[in-house]
Motif scaffolding. Structure first.
Motif, PDB file in Angstrom:
ATOM      1  N   TYR A   1      39.229  33.957  36.404  1.00 17.29           N
ATOM      2  CA  TYR A   1      40.596  35.200  35.969  1.00 17.29           C
ATOM      3  C   TYR A   1      40.338  35.615  34.774  1.00 17.29           C
ATOM      4  O   TYR A   1      40.241  36.890  34.690  1.00 17.29           O
ATOM      5  CB  TYR A   1      41.813  34.350  36.159  1.00 17.29           C
ATOM      6  N   GLN A   2      39.775  34.634  33.630  1.00 14.05           N
ATOM      7  CA  GLN A   2      39.677  35.416  32.402  1.00 14.05           C
ATOM      8  C   GLN A   2      38.360  36.318  32.240  1.00 14.05           C
ATOM      9  O   GLN A   2      38.665  37.411  31.808  1.00 14.05           O
ATOM     10  CB  GLN A   2      39.452  34.177  31.316  1.00 14.05           C
ATOM     11  N   LEU A   3      37.356  36.134  32.971  1.00 18.03           N
ATOM     12  CA  LEU A   3      36.207  36.817  32.977  1.00 18.03           C
ATOM     13  C   LEU A   3      36.618  38.266  33.706  1.00 18.03           C
ATOM     14  O   LEU A   3      36.116  39.288  33.244  1.00 18.03           O
ATOM     15  CB  LEU A   3      35.048  36.188  33.877  1.00 18.03           C
TER      16      LEU A   3
ATOM     17  N   GLU B   1      39.491  39.641  34.030  1.00 13.85           N
ATOM     18  CA  GLU B   1      40.365  40.471  33.012  1.00 13.85           C
ATOM     19  C   GLU B   1      39.623  41.348  31.784  1.00 13.85           C
ATOM     20  O   GLU B   1      40.008  42.317  31.653  1.00 13.85           O
ATOM     21  CB  GLU B   1      41.789  39.588  32.384  1.00 13.85           C
ATOM     22  N   ARG B   2      38.534  40.408  31.409  1.00 16.81           N
ATOM     23  CA  ARG B   2      37.764  41.071  30.528  1.00 16.81           C
ATOM     24  C   ARG B   2      37.099  42.251  31.005  1.00 16.81           C
ATOM     25  O   ARG B   2      37.006  43.116  30.353  1.00 16.81           O
ATOM     26  CB  ARG B   2      36.849  39.936  29.749  1.00 16.81           C
ATOM     27  N   LEU B   3      36.326  42.023  32.224  1.00 13.60           N
ATOM     28  CA  LEU B   3      35.603  43.056  32.815  1.00 13.60           C
ATOM     29  C   LEU B   3      36.565  44.348  33.272  1.00 13.60           C
ATOM     30  O   LEU B   3      36.092  45.590  32.913  1.00 13.60           O
ATOM     31  CB  LEU B   3      34.824  42.677  34.032  1.00 13.60           C
TER      32      LEU B   3
ATOM     33  N   ALA C   1      39.472  45.067  31.671  1.00  9.03           N
ATOM     34  CA  ALA C   1      39.867  45.879  30.570  1.00  9.03           C
ATOM     35  C   ALA C   1      38.780  46.627  29.949  1.00  9.03           C
ATOM     36  O   ALA C   1      38.941  47.885  29.441  1.00  9.03           O
ATOM     37  CB  ALA C   1      40.289  44.819  29.328  1.00  9.03           C
ATOM     38  N   ALA C   2      37.311  46.263  30.050  1.00  6.43           N
ATOM     39  CA  ALA C   2      36.393  47.214  29.493  1.00  6.43           C
ATOM     40  C   ALA C   2      36.427  48.381  30.566  1.00  6.43           C
ATOM     41  O   ALA C   2      36.051  49.618  29.875  1.00  6.43           O
ATOM     42  CB  ALA C   2      35.058  46.414  29.406  1.00  6.43           C
TER      43      ALA C   2
ATOM     44  N   ARG D   1      39.108  50.822  29.535  1.00  9.19           N
ATOM     45  CA  ARG D   1      38.606  51.560  28.306  1.00  9.19           C
ATOM     46  C   ARG D   1      37.869  52.592  28.518  1.00  9.19           C
ATOM     47  O   ARG D   1      37.949  53.984  28.217  1.00  9.19           O
ATOM     48  CB  ARG D   1      38.350  50.739  27.211  1.00  9.19           C
TER      49      ARG D   1
END
Length: 69
Positions: A33-35, A37-39, A41-42, A45
């Motif tokens: 899930y964390q990975l 969410e980071r992808l 978010a990028a 942007r």
């Protein structure tokens, strides 16, 4: 049979869903899930898209996205 081309509306809001293959989970560990969410978010942007609502389940990803251009 091919799929019809999707209509793009600038500023439109879209419902996006991704299911796992043959009911297999997409997320199997908390770090998955964390990975994701980071992808995500990028990507947001880079594209200036906005998320209005989301739901992550082990078997699927659901997003309500607004695309500016």
């Amino acid at each position: 049979m091919s799929r019809r081309q999707r209509l793009h509306v600038p500023g439109g809001t879209y419902y996006v869903v991704q299911h796992g293959s043959t009911n297999r989970p997409i997320f199997t560990q908390p770090g998955d899930y964390q990975l994701f969410e980071r992808l995500l978010a990028a990507a947001l942007r880079r594209t200036s898209a906005r998320v209005h609502a989301y739901c992550w389940t082990p078997q699927a990803i659901h997003l309500a996205l607004q695309i500016d251009n």
